[in-house]
Design a protein around this motif. Structure first.
Motif, mmCIF file in Angstrom:
data_model
loop_
_atom_site.group_PDB
_atom_site.id
_atom_site.type_symbol
_atom_site.label_atom_id
_atom_site.label_comp_id
_atom_site.label_asym_id
_atom_site.label_seq_id
_atom_site.Cartn_x
_atom_site.Cartn_y
_atom_site.Cartn_z
ATOM 1 N N ALA A 14 0.839 -1.208 0.000
ATOM 2 C CA ALA A 14 0.000 0.000 0.000
ATOM 3 C C ALA A 14 0.871 1.254 0.000
ATOM 4 O O ALA A 14 0.600 2.216 -0.735
ATOM 5 C CB ALA A 14 -0.929 -0.003 1.216
ATOM 6 N N ILE A 15 1.936 1.249 0.801
ATOM 7 C CA ILE A 15 2.836 2.408 0.879
ATOM 8 C C ILE A 15 3.516 2.654 -0.471
ATOM 9 O O ILE A 15 3.596 3.788 -0.949
ATOM 10 C CB ILE A 15 3.903 2.189 1.984
ATOM 11 C CG1 ILE A 15 3.253 2.235 3.368
ATOM 12 C CG2 ILE A 15 5.013 3.237 1.890
ATOM 13 C CD1 ILE A 15 4.181 1.820 4.503
ATOM 14 N N GLY A 16 3.993 1.587 -1.108
ATOM 15 C CA GLY A 16 4.630 1.733 -2.417
ATOM 16 C C GLY A 16 3.670 2.293 -3.453
ATOM 17 O O GLY A 16 4.022 3.200 -4.226
ATOM 18 N N THR A 17 2.446 1.766 -3.455
ATOM 19 C CA THR A 17 1.451 2.233 -4.429
ATOM 20 C C THR A 17 1.094 3.695 -4.177
ATOM 21 O O THR A 17 0.993 4.489 -5.115
ATOM 22 C CB THR A 17 0.191 1.341 -4.351
ATOM 23 O OG1 THR A 17 0.585 -0.020 -4.529
ATOM 24 C CG2 THR A 17 -0.820 1.723 -5.409
ATOM 25 N N MET A 18 0.927 4.062 -2.897
ATOM 26 C CA MET A 18 0.621 5.462 -2.580
ATOM 27 C C MET A 18 1.771 6.377 -2.981
ATOM 28 O O MET A 18 1.543 7.469 -3.514
ATOM 29 C CB MET A 18 0.329 5.613 -1.083
ATOM 30 C CG MET A 18 -1.008 5.042 -0.675
ATOM 31 S SD MET A 18 -1.469 5.496 1.026
ATOM 32 C CE MET A 18 -0.262 4.557 1.947
ATOM 33 N N SER A 19 3.029 5.948 -2.751
ATOM 34 C CA SER A 19 4.189 6.761 -3.145
ATOM 35 C C SER A 19 4.120 7.114 -4.627
ATOM 36 O O SER A 19 4.414 8.240 -5.027
ATOM 37 C CB SER A 19 5.501 6.004 -2.911
ATOM 38 O OG SER A 19 5.609 5.585 -1.583
ATOM 39 N N ALA A 20 3.733 6.114 -5.432
ATOM 40 C CA ALA A 20 3.739 6.313 -6.884
ATOM 41 C C ALA A 20 2.499 7.051 -7.378
ATOM 42 O O ALA A 20 2.567 7.772 -8.370
ATOM 43 C CB ALA A 20 3.863 4.964 -7.588
ATOM 44 N N CYS A 21 1.364 6.877 -6.693
ATOM 45 C CA CYS A 21 0.080 7.330 -7.259
ATOM 46 C C CYS A 21 -0.529 8.560 -6.594
ATOM 47 O O CYS A 21 -1.339 9.248 -7.224
ATOM 48 C CB CYS A 21 -0.952 6.203 -7.171
ATOM 49 S SG CYS A 21 -0.498 4.746 -8.104
ATOM 50 N N PHE A 22 -0.205 8.842 -5.323
ATOM 51 C CA PHE A 22 -0.997 9.848 -4.610
ATOM 52 C C PHE A 22 -0.606 11.286 -4.924
ATOM 53 O O PHE A 22 -1.362 12.213 -4.626
ATOM 54 C CB PHE A 22 -0.981 9.571 -3.110
ATOM 55 C CG PHE A 22 -2.111 8.650 -2.699
ATOM 56 C CD1 PHE A 22 -2.514 7.606 -3.520
ATOM 57 C CD2 PHE A 22 -2.771 8.829 -1.495
ATOM 58 C CE1 PHE A 22 -3.554 6.760 -3.154
ATOM 59 C CE2 PHE A 22 -3.818 7.994 -1.118
ATOM 60 C CZ PHE A 22 -4.200 6.961 -1.950
ATOM 61 N N GLY A 23 0.572 11.504 -5.536
ATOM 62 C CA GLY A 23 0.854 12.833 -6.051
ATOM 63 C C GLY A 23 -0.211 13.250 -7.053
ATOM 64 O O GLY A 23 -0.723 14.375 -6.998
ATOM 65 N N GLY A 24 -0.559 12.335 -7.948
ATOM 66 C CA GLY A 24 -1.601 12.618 -8.939
ATOM 67 C C GLY A 24 -2.972 12.796 -8.306
ATOM 68 O O GLY A 24 -3.793 13.575 -8.797
ATOM 69 N N VAL A 25 -3.228 12.070 -7.202
ATOM 70 C CA VAL A 25 -4.511 12.215 -6.513
ATOM 71 C C VAL A 25 -4.647 13.628 -5.929
ATOM 72 O O VAL A 25 -5.684 14.289 -6.105
ATOM 73 C CB VAL A 25 -4.658 11.158 -5.388
ATOM 74 C CG1 VAL A 25 -5.880 11.442 -4.526
ATOM 75 C CG2 VAL A 25 -4.743 9.759 -5.985
#
Lengths: 209, 209, 209
Positions: free
Chosen positions: A120-131
């Protein structure tokens, strides 16, 4: 090490440019454009660091601040040329999410979190800037509607722990898991693969509640 | 203790389902639905933990992750049946906010915050998951327009400190304050009570500024 | 010291009123209005404190909670009169962002961050309450479209470090840097100065991508 820094910088540049494009479409001013470029680039890592209780990465490393600043200025000036860079930007972006996913997973492991949380942390690192970018631009986050982006990160994270179970050396896991993210995303875009839609045509969700 | 865990899980399930319903209405994909279910369930507790400087609760306890994951999958599959569960879901949701409010208040106390801040922390624990859900779905948060939800939490928090003044035993305060939240919310919905509107009919706020 | 507290309180009052006005326009209920007033007042400082790893300021000082509560109640009751206070509110707001910028810069310095990061921290302290307010009200943040507000903070932060280089005494730097923020903002509004637009008339950004 130098390759990783290079990919990291290419990722920050690409994320900044995507922030500039989103904010230009909303006709923001210079300050708004800079902030959106900034949160798109470092927002995912910031949420990661706050959640795991680490120091916030970009506040320690001035290189991010300057790369984002220079990228933003150049992207605004040469905005009419950005379409010509479409393929390069897509490639850098894909390299970037591969790197950010694996770096995020490893940071989670080093703080003692379970495999599920590290993915979850890895996915958030990559995706949540765009969110954050899309939320500040008053749009529903685009990755909530186009799933292969995040799915690639999740699959990369899963493969990381699979390889860890198989006792593959750490350095190799880093590379393979990153490549999984990159290949899944490339394959999805090149072959126009997407997960089957969960919606039936003409289905009206409002009726259910 | 087991009752508390049961209510907690029922609360997480209900909050996840409300996240699934919001994201289905925006026609999000599988990843978006999962994220919205997740932030609705754990967002309030996450903000609480970050503000008070605690470890983030759901990152330590895998049960939340799996309950949310399974609930989301089942809720998407059986989405046409959700309307039949309307009354049960309302009940679980009400139990959930009662629990979250009191747990939030007690966590605030254990970190040494004042009564006012503890009430705010309890209310945020119960309500801010929904605020993040609505913000990510590009809507004005529904609890900013329907006040009895948050008002119930505030009254529960106030009664907690009132009972503490009266030297009521801690275990009993936990239960009574939780019941206050639940009864206020139930009463408001059953008897259609709402605070008097502060707006006059046809009042145009734009004129004031 | 007393002057600083006074300016701080005036700033909180003004920020609360701006939150009340935004939420009234969205016809929020009493709870929503209070929350929006709250995040507008303390949101910037909260983000600052979370990012630098400090305790969150308003959770330690009850005076903020009560000032915001009382301001919100009075602002709702006397909302028709707020337009008459327009000039005073603009002045207090300008004093407030001057103070918040410099306080943010100094807090950053005391935590050992570089000049660039301290300027960013000061600017966020002064500006991000309004960003959260607008995001929760489902609007694109107004400061992303009207740049002199944030630009004033950035210039104040830059002047802080310029004066530090020149070995000006700390107390004097505090005052001068704050005055720079205030004068830039006042000048921009009085003389209707704004940065040159980066958009050409009829320019369609959608074409570039």
């Amino acid at each position: 090490m130098d390759y990783i820094l290079l990919v990291d910088i290419l990722g920050v540049i690409t994320f900044s440019i995507s922030g500039v494009l989103s904010s230009l479409k909303k006709r923001m001013d210079a300050f708004g454009i800079l902030i959106i470029a900034f949160v798109t680039s470092v927002g995912g890592g910031t949420i990661r660091d706050i959640l795991i209780g680490s120091e916030v990465m970009w506040m320690q490393e001035m290189i991010y601040v300057y790369v984002i600043l220079i990228t933003t200025i150049l992207a605004v000036i040469f905005r009419k040329k950005l379409a010509y860079m479409r393929k390069s930007l897509f490639l850098f972006d894909t390299l970037g999410i591969g790197l950010y996913t694996v770096v995020g997973v490893e940071k989670g492991i080093s703080y003692g979190f379970s495999a599920e949380i590290c993915i979850a942390i890895g996915t958030m690192s990559a995706c949540f800037g765009g969110v954050i970018r899309d939320t500040l631009c008053n749009e529903i986050p685009v990755i909530f509607r186009k799933e292969v982006y995040a799915t690639a990160c999740i699959l990369g994270g899963l493969s990381y722990f699979l390889l860890l179970e198989l006792n593959v050396p750490k350095g190799l896991i880093f590379i393979i898991a990153g490549i999984v993210v990159i290949l899944v995303r490339l394959a999805a875009v090149v072959f126009k693969i997407s997960l089957p839609s969960i919606y039936k045509k003409e289905e009206n969700i409002e009726d259910y509640w």
